[in-house]
Write an enzyme that holds these catalytic residues in place. Structure first.
Site, PDB file in Angstrom:
ATOM      1  N   ASP A  67       0.841  -1.210   0.000  1.00 23.79           N
ATOM      2  CA  ASP A  67       0.000   0.000   0.000  1.00 23.79           C
ATOM      3  C   ASP A  67       0.871   1.254   0.000  1.00 23.79           C
ATOM      4  OD1 ASP A  67       0.920  -0.222   2.693  1.00 23.79           O
ATOM      5  OD2 ASP A  67      -0.950  -1.184   3.280  1.00 23.79           O
ATOM      6  N   ASP A 136      -8.648  -4.918  14.128  1.00 28.56           N
ATOM      7  CA  ASP A 136      -9.988  -5.090  13.547  1.00 28.56           C
ATOM      8  C   ASP A 136     -10.004  -6.134  12.423  1.00 28.56           C
ATOM      9  OD1 ASP A 136      -8.603  -3.745  11.595  1.00 28.56           O
ATOM     10  OD2 ASP A 136      -9.972  -2.031  11.475  1.00 28.56           O
ATOM     11  N   HIS A 138      -8.013  -6.085   9.700  1.00 30.20           N
ATOM     12  CA  HIS A 138      -7.615  -5.615   8.361  1.00 30.20           C
ATOM     13  C   HIS A 138      -6.284  -6.205   7.927  1.00 30.20           C
ATOM     14  CE1 HIS A 138      -5.577  -1.953  10.407  1.00 30.20           C
ATOM     15  NE2 HIS A 138      -4.607  -2.672   9.896  1.00 30.20           N
ATOM     16  N   GLU A 143     -10.145  -2.662   5.300  1.00 37.15           N
ATOM     17  CA  GLU A 143     -10.792  -2.602   6.604  1.00 37.15           C
ATOM     18  C   GLU A 143     -12.033  -3.492   6.590  1.00 37.15           C
ATOM     19  OE1 GLU A 143      -9.550  -0.917   9.157  1.00 37.15           O
ATOM     20  OE2 GLU A 143      -7.933   0.004   8.005  1.00 37.15           O
TER      21      GLU A 143
END
Ligand code: PGA
Length: 229
Positions: A67, A136, A138, A143
């Site tokens: 990313d 979470d 991800h 996400e």
């Protein structure tokens, strides 16, 4: 999934480096998927040590980062590319021309994302994809609620991330978007290695490994993958 539990972060870094070393011994021109975050620092340090001792050779390796922040050049000191460059590329014998990252300054981002996917395919696909995992669930910037079929694309940063960037960049116009490989991009790698450190990630790792396969926990998509460590 192969689950390896180690007593501390140092041991995780060593075990992960061993997997990279094996990969490069088997295939010197491997294509590696790389990531940022604090988790891989032990691994990158181990790889630097191995490279210094000539025990691992990156000269024929190609890399693709997972990313990148949108709106800053790759050579910006706070780009994700600069991070991996500082923590790994500058410490091993990889030619920088073989290292790739999404371009946060691309004019046509959807087209650039398609080109990034095409570049990965042209390189022969990713042999070993390194991943961290958020609490979470991800992976990359996928996400919860991200499509398990997603490809490389533009994503807004969470408000927490924008806040952190405001602090880091010291400006009221911090990066608000990232380009991230999608979940479908990630699971195309031949081998995925997820690193997670500390008790705070334990529940998430359990959900990834044993929970339902759901967009609520994007990392759970890895359960469908034939080779995950
Ligand atoms: P961390 O980040 O390595 O800093 O915990 C992991 C992630 O959010 O993907």
């Amino acid at each position: 999934m192969e689950v390896i539990i180690k007593p501390d972060a140092g041991a995780v870094g060593k075990a992960a480096a061993r997997i990279f070393e094996d990969q490069l011994e088997r295939k010197s021109n491997s294509v590696l998927g790389l990531t940022t975050g604090s988790t891989p620092l032990g691994l990158y340090g181990e790889l630097a040590t191995l490279a210094h001792a000539n025990l691992v050779d990156f000269s024929r390796v190609t890399t693709f980062n997972l990313d990148e922040l949108v709106g800053i050049p790759l050579d910006h000191p706070l780009s994700y590319y600069s991070y991996v460059r500082a923590k790994l590329f500058s410490r091993v014998n990889i030619p920088l021309v073989s290292t790739h990252a999404p371009n946060g300054l691309a004019r046509d981002i959807p087209k650039h994302c398609e080109e990034y996917e095409a570049a990965i395919k042209r390189a022969g696909g990713i042999d070993l994809q390194l991943l961290g995992i958020g609490t979470d669930g991800h992976i990359g910037f996928n996400e919860p609620s991200s499509s398990l079929n997603s490809r490389t694309r533009l994503k807004p940063l969470t408000p927490e991330m924008v806040e952190e960037n405001t602090r880091l960049f010291g400006t009221d116009k911090p990066p608000r978007y990232v380009i991230t490989m999608g979940i479908a991009t990630i699971v195309e790698a031949r081998h995925c290695m997820v690193l997670a450190l500390g008790e705070s990630k334990a529940r998430t790792v359990a959900a990834m490994v044993e929970g339902p396969i759901t967009a609520d926990c994007p990392a759970s998509a890895l359960q469908m993958h034939p080779h995950v460590t």
